[in-house]
Structures are given as structure tokens and as C-alpha cells.
Design a protein around this motif. Sequence first.
Motif, mmCIF file in Angstrom:
data_model
loop_
_atom_site.group_PDB
_atom_site.id
_atom_site.type_symbol
_atom_site.label_atom_id
_atom_site.label_comp_id
_atom_site.label_asym_id
_atom_site.label_seq_id
_atom_site.Cartn_x
_atom_site.Cartn_y
_atom_site.Cartn_z
ATOM 1 N N GLU A 180 -62.704 -23.233 98.051
ATOM 2 C CA GLU A 180 -62.033 -22.201 97.769
ATOM 3 C C GLU A 180 -60.877 -21.457 98.524
ATOM 4 O O GLU A 180 -60.097 -20.997 98.397
ATOM 5 C CB GLU A 180 -63.111 -21.108 97.563
ATOM 6 N N LEU A 181 -61.342 -21.650 99.980
ATOM 7 C CA LEU A 181 -60.181 -21.170 101.128
ATOM 8 C C LEU A 181 -59.164 -22.229 100.925
ATOM 9 O O LEU A 181 -58.077 -21.503 101.063
ATOM 10 C CB LEU A 181 -60.926 -21.327 102.312
ATOM 11 N N GLU A 182 -59.221 -23.616 100.595
ATOM 12 C CA GLU A 182 -58.086 -24.251 100.561
ATOM 13 C C GLU A 182 -57.289 -24.385 99.226
ATOM 14 O O GLU A 182 -56.392 -25.087 99.097
ATOM 15 C CB GLU A 182 -58.569 -25.538 101.113
ATOM 16 N N SER A 183 -57.706 -23.688 98.167
ATOM 17 C CA SER A 183 -57.497 -23.951 96.903
ATOM 18 C C SER A 183 -56.085 -23.378 96.677
ATOM 19 O O SER A 183 -55.048 -24.004 96.012
ATOM 20 C CB SER A 183 -58.343 -23.108 95.970
ATOM 21 N N PRO A 184 -55.466 -22.356 97.516
ATOM 22 C CA PRO A 184 -53.924 -22.229 97.436
ATOM 23 C C PRO A 184 -53.077 -22.986 97.870
ATOM 24 O O PRO A 184 -52.121 -23.286 97.265
ATOM 25 C CB PRO A 184 -53.673 -20.754 98.087
ATOM 26 N N LEU A 222 -53.066 -26.138 95.082
ATOM 27 C CA LEU A 222 -52.337 -25.670 93.991
ATOM 28 C C LEU A 222 -50.764 -25.699 94.442
ATOM 29 O O LEU A 222 -50.095 -26.258 93.594
ATOM 30 C CB LEU A 222 -52.608 -24.492 93.546
ATOM 31 N N ALA A 223 -50.411 -25.273 95.399
ATOM 32 C CA ALA A 223 -49.113 -25.223 95.837
ATOM 33 C C ALA A 223 -48.608 -27.081 96.157
ATOM 34 O O ALA A 223 -47.611 -27.176 95.589
ATOM 35 C CB ALA A 223 -48.902 -24.813 97.368
ATOM 36 N N GLU A 224 -49.385 -27.671 96.520
ATOM 37 C CA GLU A 224 -49.326 -29.212 96.859
ATOM 38 C C GLU A 224 -49.342 -29.677 95.512
ATOM 39 O O GLU A 224 -48.428 -30.611 95.239
ATOM 40 C CB GLU A 224 -50.254 -29.774 97.589
ATOM 41 N N VAL A 225 -49.804 -29.476 94.578
ATOM 42 C CA VAL A 225 -49.784 -30.013 93.326
ATOM 43 C C VAL A 225 -48.538 -29.596 92.543
ATOM 44 O O VAL A 225 -47.646 -30.188 91.712
ATOM 45 C CB VAL A 225 -51.014 -29.373 92.312
ATOM 46 N N ASP A 226 -47.885 -28.421 92.689
ATOM 47 C CA ASP A 226 -46.825 -27.929 92.371
ATOM 48 C C ASP A 226 -45.573 -28.681 92.899
ATOM 49 O O ASP A 226 -44.681 -28.928 92.162
ATOM 50 C CB ASP A 226 -46.650 -26.364 92.441
ATOM 51 N N LEU A 227 -45.634 -28.802 94.096
ATOM 52 C CA LEU A 227 -44.662 -29.584 94.858
ATOM 53 C C LEU A 227 -44.517 -30.927 94.345
ATOM 54 O O LEU A 227 -43.592 -31.643 93.772
ATOM 55 C CB LEU A 227 -45.027 -29.802 96.193
ATOM 56 N N ARG A 286 -43.524 -22.898 99.373
ATOM 57 C CA ARG A 286 -44.855 -22.499 98.908
ATOM 58 C C ARG A 286 -45.948 -23.027 99.760
ATOM 59 O O ARG A 286 -47.173 -22.624 99.988
ATOM 60 C CB ARG A 286 -45.136 -22.429 97.533
ATOM 61 N N VAL A 287 -45.727 -24.605 99.810
ATOM 62 C CA VAL A 287 -46.626 -25.290 100.315
ATOM 63 C C VAL A 287 -46.834 -24.875 101.921
ATOM 64 O O VAL A 287 -47.899 -24.627 102.677
ATOM 65 C CB VAL A 287 -46.250 -26.868 100.320
ATOM 66 N N LEU A 288 -45.615 -24.656 102.567
ATOM 67 C CA LEU A 288 -45.583 -24.275 103.985
ATOM 68 C C LEU A 288 -46.244 -22.930 104.038
ATOM 69 O O LEU A 288 -46.934 -22.623 105.319
ATOM 70 C CB LEU A 288 -43.970 -24.230 104.460
ATOM 71 N N ASN A 289 -45.951 -21.968 103.455
ATOM 72 C CA ASN A 289 -46.260 -20.551 103.351
ATOM 73 C C ASN A 289 -47.933 -20.747 103.023
ATOM 74 O O ASN A 289 -48.755 -19.927 104.146
ATOM 75 C CB ASN A 289 -45.939 -19.778 102.253
ATOM 76 N N ALA A 290 -48.447 -21.665 102.177
ATOM 77 C CA ALA A 290 -49.903 -21.745 102.212
ATOM 78 C C ALA A 290 -50.589 -22.367 103.411
ATOM 79 O O ALA A 290 -51.704 -22.074 103.806
ATOM 80 C CB ALA A 290 -50.263 -22.440 100.969
ATOM 81 N N ARG A 291 -49.847 -23.289 104.003
ATOM 82 C CA ARG A 291 -50.315 -23.912 105.098
ATOM 83 C C ARG A 291 -50.578 -22.809 106.258
ATOM 84 O O ARG A 291 -51.462 -22.913 106.997
ATOM 85 C CB ARG A 291 -49.660 -25.158 105.505
ATOM 86 N N ARG A 292 -49.558 -21.961 106.509
ATOM 87 C CA ARG A 292 -49.599 -20.942 107.523
ATOM 88 C C ARG A 292 -50.550 -19.988 107.065
ATOM 89 O O ARG A 292 -51.531 -19.612 108.145
ATOM 90 C CB ARG A 292 -48.232 -20.297 107.240
#
Length: 89
Positions: free
Chosen positions: A29-33, A36-41, A67-73
Amino acid sequence: MNNIVTVQTAVTAFADWIEPTNAELDAIELESPLILAEVDLLDAQIKAMDHPENEVDTRRIRRARNRVLNARRDLANRTVGASTAGGAA
């Protein structure tokens, strides 16, 4: 003729170790954003493969990467904050 069938799947199907633990579900659940961002990429990259490169696809991929970078951050900041929340640091 009777077939001999193993019952291992019936016995192990209800074992406790097969289901994810609460800690594993919390981690997902913590990693889900980020997931999802990686799936969009990946979706943006797949769409761009079907035809010659254009500006719209370039922008779509760039935004998805951001979005992936922001989610990783955000994930890194959340995990660092969670590990030092005990106050021993």
C-alpha cells in the motif's frame, strides 16, 4: 481404473504462509503510488512504439517519468521519516 491424485494443493492451499502478512500488505500500500506511476510510464512508452515519434508522445513520456521520480522521492521521504520516528536518531 481409479486415478491417484495428490492432495498437496488441497492441504497447502490454506496454509498461513501463503497469504501476505499485514506488514507486506502495508508495504504494498505504501508503494502503490510508485507502482501506478511506473505503470503509467510503461503505458506511455508502449503507445509511443506504435508510430513515429511525435511531440505529444515525448511530452507524455516526460510527464510520466516526472511522476515516477516524484513518487520515488515521496516514498523515500516517507520511509526515512518512518524509520526515524522512534526518536533514537
